[in-house]
Design a protein around this motif. Structure first.
Motif, PDB file in Angstrom:
ATOM      1  N   ALA A 163       0.810  -1.043   0.256  1.00  0.00           N
ATOM      2  CA  ALA A 163      -0.033   0.094  -0.357  1.00  0.00           C
ATOM      3  C   ALA A 163       1.206   1.345   0.252  1.00  0.00           C
ATOM      4  O   ALA A 163       0.479   2.435   0.090  1.00  0.00           O
ATOM      5  N   GLY A 164       2.099   1.281  -0.138  1.00  0.00           N
ATOM      6  CA  GLY A 164       2.700   2.391   0.890  1.00  0.00           C
ATOM      7  C   GLY A 164       2.895   2.941   1.156  1.00  0.00           C
ATOM      8  O   GLY A 164       3.981   4.016   1.049  1.00  0.00           O
ATOM      9  N   PHE A 165       3.009   2.606   2.358  1.00  0.00           N
ATOM     10  CA  PHE A 165       2.792   3.274   3.990  1.00  0.00           C
ATOM     11  C   PHE A 165       4.639   3.324   4.335  1.00  0.00           C
ATOM     12  O   PHE A 165       5.356   2.640   3.388  1.00  0.00           O
ATOM     13  N   GLU A 166       4.608   3.782   5.325  1.00  0.00           N
ATOM     14  CA  GLU A 166       5.891   4.449   5.640  1.00  0.00           C
ATOM     15  C   GLU A 166       6.528   4.150   6.907  1.00  0.00           C
ATOM     16  O   GLU A 166       5.565   3.963   7.909  1.00  0.00           O
ATOM     17  N   HIS A 167       7.922   3.622   6.768  1.00  0.00           N
ATOM     18  CA  HIS A 167       8.370   2.688   8.373  1.00  0.00           C
ATOM     19  C   HIS A 167       9.601   3.652   7.802  1.00  0.00           C
ATOM     20  O   HIS A 167      10.920   2.999   7.015  1.00  0.00           O
ATOM     21  N   CYS A 168       9.605   4.177   9.715  1.00  0.00           N
ATOM     22  CA  CYS A 168      10.253   4.736   9.781  1.00  0.00           C
ATOM     23  C   CYS A 168      12.050   4.252   9.412  1.00  0.00           C
ATOM     24  O   CYS A 168      12.727   5.069   9.004  1.00  0.00           O
ATOM     25  N   VAL A 169      11.929   2.933  10.147  1.00  0.00           N
ATOM     26  CA  VAL A 169      13.565   2.533  10.164  1.00  0.00           C
ATOM     27  C   VAL A 169      13.837   1.917   8.430  1.00  0.00           C
ATOM     28  O   VAL A 169      14.673   2.227   8.093  1.00  0.00           O
ATOM     29  N   ALA A 170      12.792   1.608   7.744  1.00  0.00           N
ATOM     30  CA  ALA A 170      13.119   1.424   6.185  1.00  0.00           C
ATOM     31  C   ALA A 170      13.192   3.026   5.127  1.00  0.00           C
ATOM     32  O   ALA A 170      14.481   2.428   4.781  1.00  0.00           O
ATOM     33  N   ASN A 171      13.009   3.399   6.273  1.00  0.00           N
ATOM     34  CA  ASN A 171      13.550   4.873   5.435  1.00  0.00           C
ATOM     35  C   ASN A 171      14.401   5.788   5.563  1.00  0.00           C
ATOM     36  O   ASN A 171      15.011   5.909   4.307  1.00  0.00           O
TER      37      ASN A 171
END
Length: 274
Positions: free
Chosen positions: A209-217
């Motif tokens: 869905a393209g949500f945002e994960h801070c550690v992946a980012n």
């Protein structure tokens, strides 16, 4: 639940939600009591694990022949590697640790201890993510598929830093609801295979869905900056990275903490501490 009752199973060998909540409280107390040095080391490992899952995902992303839905689903499946390793091998991930709000809510430790634990872990996650990005630069992973790997990495980072702050924040809330549900279900796991399947669908859902994960980012953005420093064309800026990460961290914290508080409200607030 009686004070003497232990976490138990009621169906298919899995623990009941009430027993998972009790286990989550105990896990939170253990995490909060962990000395900073080992917690920091485990957080570095978590950053590395998530980065390896993200790298696996970029292998899928760099194949331009795949249609959008297939890319998103296969990318999400590949990214599951990171959370699976954290659940099965053991590491400290900030997003999953947002469930630790159950500790202060139940009186097992204070809010100061929670914030201290979160700070140690999120800094360790950042170190692990940046270290993984540097290792990929040294390994020349960017040259994979004729350089398409590097272009996929730049494309992912550019898309993230181009989003408005509030969009990132709300996507991060949704992301960490799913991540914490994976961790929650992982608490009910009885073997390594269970942990994999606990992580699989929630991770595929938030990545697809393209949500945002801070550690992946932390990995995607630091890797993009390093690629640009080596001469790969891109428009990712440090300011854009700070904007994205500030929104993602706060959104992830809000989503995970809200889920943890909801489960504590339902299953934990009327029982005594054990």
């Amino acid at each position: 639940m009686k004070l003497s009752e232990k976490p138990s199973s009621s169906y298919s060998g899995a623990m009941t939600p009430a027993s998972i909540e009790l286990k989550a409280e105990r896990v939170a107390a253990t995490k909060a009591a962990t000395e900073p040095a080992p917690a920091f080391a485990l957080a570095i490992l978590a950053g590395l694990f998530v980065a390896m899952g993200a790298t696996f995902m970029l292998v899928v992303k760099c194949d331009g022949t795949l249609p959008f839905a297939a890319t998103q689903l296969l990318g999400g499946f590949s990214f599951t590697l990171g959370l699976f390793l954290i659940l099965a091998a053991g590491a400290e991930l900030f997003t999953g640790n947002c469930l630790m709000v159950m500790g202060p809510l139940s009186g097992r430790f204070g809010w100061g201890g929670l914030l201290k634990s979160w700070l140690v872990v999120i800094v360790g996650n950042l170190v692990g993510s940046v270290l993984a990005a540097a290792l990929l630069i040294g390994a020349d992973a960017a040259s994979a598929n004729g350089g398409a790997f590097a272009q996929a990495a730049i494309s992912v980072a550019t898309a993230k830093t181009s989003l408005p702050w509030l969009t990132v924040f709300f996507r991060a809330i949704l992301c960490n609801v799913l991540v914490c549900l994976a961790v929650w279900c992982g608490h009910a796991s009885t073997n390594v295979a269970d942990k994999f399947f606990a992580a699989l669908l929630p991770v595929m859902a938030f990545m697809g869905a393209g949500f945002e994960h801070c550690v992946a980012n932390m990995f995607f953005l630091s890797y993009a900056l390093m690629l640009q420093a080596t001469g790969v064309a891109g428009a990712v800026t440090l300011g854009g990275c700070v904007m994205n990460l500030s929104a993602a961290i706060l959104g992830n914290a809000a989503g995970g903490a809200a889920l943890g508080a909801a489960y504590w409200f339902v299953y934990g607030r009327k029982k005594g501490k054990e």
